[in-house]
Write a protein that holds these residues in place. Structure first.
Motif, short mmCIF file in Angstrom:
data_model
loop_
_atom_site.label_atom_id
_atom_site.label_comp_id
_atom_site.label_asym_id
_atom_site.label_seq_id
_atom_site.Cartn_x
_atom_site.Cartn_y
_atom_site.Cartn_z
N MET A 1 31.82 -38.82 -11.01
CA MET A 1 30.56 -39.76 -11.19
C MET A 1 29.55 -38.70 -11.71
N ALA A 2 28.58 -39.29 -12.97
CA ALA A 2 27.78 -38.54 -13.56
C ALA A 2 26.49 -38.07 -12.56
N MET A 3 26.02 -36.99 -12.91
CA MET A 3 24.79 -36.63 -12.23
C MET A 3 23.75 -37.33 -12.59
N THR A 4 22.50 -37.70 -11.80
CA THR A 4 21.51 -38.41 -12.24
C THR A 4 20.50 -37.23 -13.17
N PRO A 5 19.27 -37.69 -13.61
CA PRO A 5 18.40 -36.73 -14.16
C PRO A 5 17.87 -35.89 -13.14
N GLU A 6 17.67 -36.53 -12.00
CA GLU A 6 17.02 -35.64 -10.84
C GLU A 6 17.92 -34.83 -10.48
N GLU A 7 19.28 -35.08 -10.14
CA GLU A 7 20.17 -34.23 -9.74
C GLU A 7 20.38 -33.05 -10.64
N ARG A 8 20.54 -33.42 -11.97
CA ARG A 8 20.53 -32.46 -12.96
C ARG A 8 19.45 -31.38 -12.89
N GLY A 9 18.30 -31.93 -12.65
CA GLY A 9 16.98 -30.98 -12.69
C GLY A 9 17.23 -30.18 -11.11
N ARG A 10 17.56 -30.49 -10.21
CA ARG A 10 17.79 -29.79 -9.06
C ARG A 10 18.80 -28.95 -9.00
N ALA A 11 19.93 -29.28 -9.74
CA ALA A 11 21.04 -28.25 -9.83
C ALA A 11 20.65 -27.15 -10.92
N ALA A 12 19.81 -27.43 -11.91
CA ALA A 12 19.40 -26.46 -12.72
C ALA A 12 18.38 -25.31 -12.02
N GLU A 13 17.58 -25.96 -11.09
CA GLU A 13 16.61 -25.21 -10.34
C GLU A 13 17.44 -24.14 -9.36
N ASP A 14 18.45 -24.88 -8.68
CA ASP A 14 19.23 -24.22 -7.86
C ASP A 14 20.12 -23.07 -8.46
N VAL A 15 20.72 -23.53 -9.62
CA VAL A 15 21.46 -22.21 -10.31
C VAL A 15 20.25 -21.09 -10.75
N VAL A 16 19.37 -21.32 -11.06
CA VAL A 16 18.25 -20.28 -11.58
C VAL A 16 18.13 -19.61 -10.29
N ALA A 17 17.79 -20.12 -9.05
CA ALA A 17 17.55 -19.52 -8.13
C ALA A 17 18.56 -18.67 -7.67
N ALA A 18 19.88 -19.05 -7.64
CA ALA A 18 21.12 -18.23 -7.35
C ALA A 18 21.25 -16.97 -8.33
N LEU A 19 21.04 -17.41 -9.76
CA LEU A 19 21.13 -16.47 -10.70
C LEU A 19 20.12 -15.18 -10.31
N ARG A 20 18.97 -15.40 -10.11
CA ARG A 20 17.84 -14.41 -9.84
C ARG A 20 18.35 -14.05 -8.44
N ALA A 21 18.69 -14.45 -7.49
CA ALA A 21 19.07 -13.61 -6.19
C ALA A 21 20.36 -12.72 -6.71
N GLU A 22 21.24 -13.03 -7.30
CA GLU A 22 22.53 -12.23 -7.53
C GLU A 22 21.96 -11.13 -8.45
N LEU A 23 21.22 -11.38 -9.31
CA LEU A 23 20.75 -10.20 -10.18
C LEU A 23 19.96 -9.36 -9.63
N ALA A 24 18.95 -9.83 -8.83
CA ALA A 24 18.40 -8.94 -7.91
C ALA A 24 19.06 -7.85 -6.99
N ARG A 25 20.17 -8.65 -6.29
CA ARG A 25 21.00 -7.98 -5.67
C ARG A 25 21.54 -6.78 -6.37
N LEU A 26 22.03 -6.70 -7.51
CA LEU A 26 22.53 -5.64 -8.29
C LEU A 26 21.40 -4.66 -8.96
N GLY A 27 20.00 -5.14 -8.41
CA GLY A 27 19.18 -4.23 -9.04
C GLY A 27 18.62 -4.91 -10.56
N VAL A 28 18.93 -5.92 -10.90
CA VAL A 28 18.35 -6.29 -12.33
C VAL A 28 17.33 -7.52 -12.28
#
Length: 71
Positions: A1-28
């Motif tokens: 099932m395709a994601m709704t626009p709201e779900e895509r928006g939340r997923a994008a925000e979640d992945v940015v937060a996860a990417l930021r956290a993982e980069l920070a863990r590595l000192g970037v």
């Protein structure tokens, strides 16, 4: 099932937060890392993650981290 626009928006925000956290863990820190707001404004958003600009030291650290992950 395709994601709704709201779900895509939340997923994008979640992945940015996860990417930021993982980069920070590595000192970037990518200071301009974010969801591109223009891609969120479309009727059927397909959000893009904007990695943004960084200084030379940050770019060099990112290269070092990526080389370490590949090896």
């Amino acid at each position: 099932m395709a994601m709704t626009p709201e779900e895509r928006g939340r997923a994008a925000e979640d992945v940015v937060a996860a990417l930021r956290a993982e980069l920070a863990r590595l000192g970037v820190t990518l200071p301009s890392l974010r969801v591109d707001p223009l891609t969120m404004a479309a009727e059927a958003p397909y959000p893009l993650v904007e990695l943004g600009r960084c200084n030379l030291d940050t770019a060099m650290r990112l290269v070092a981290v990526l080389r370490g992950a590949a090896g």
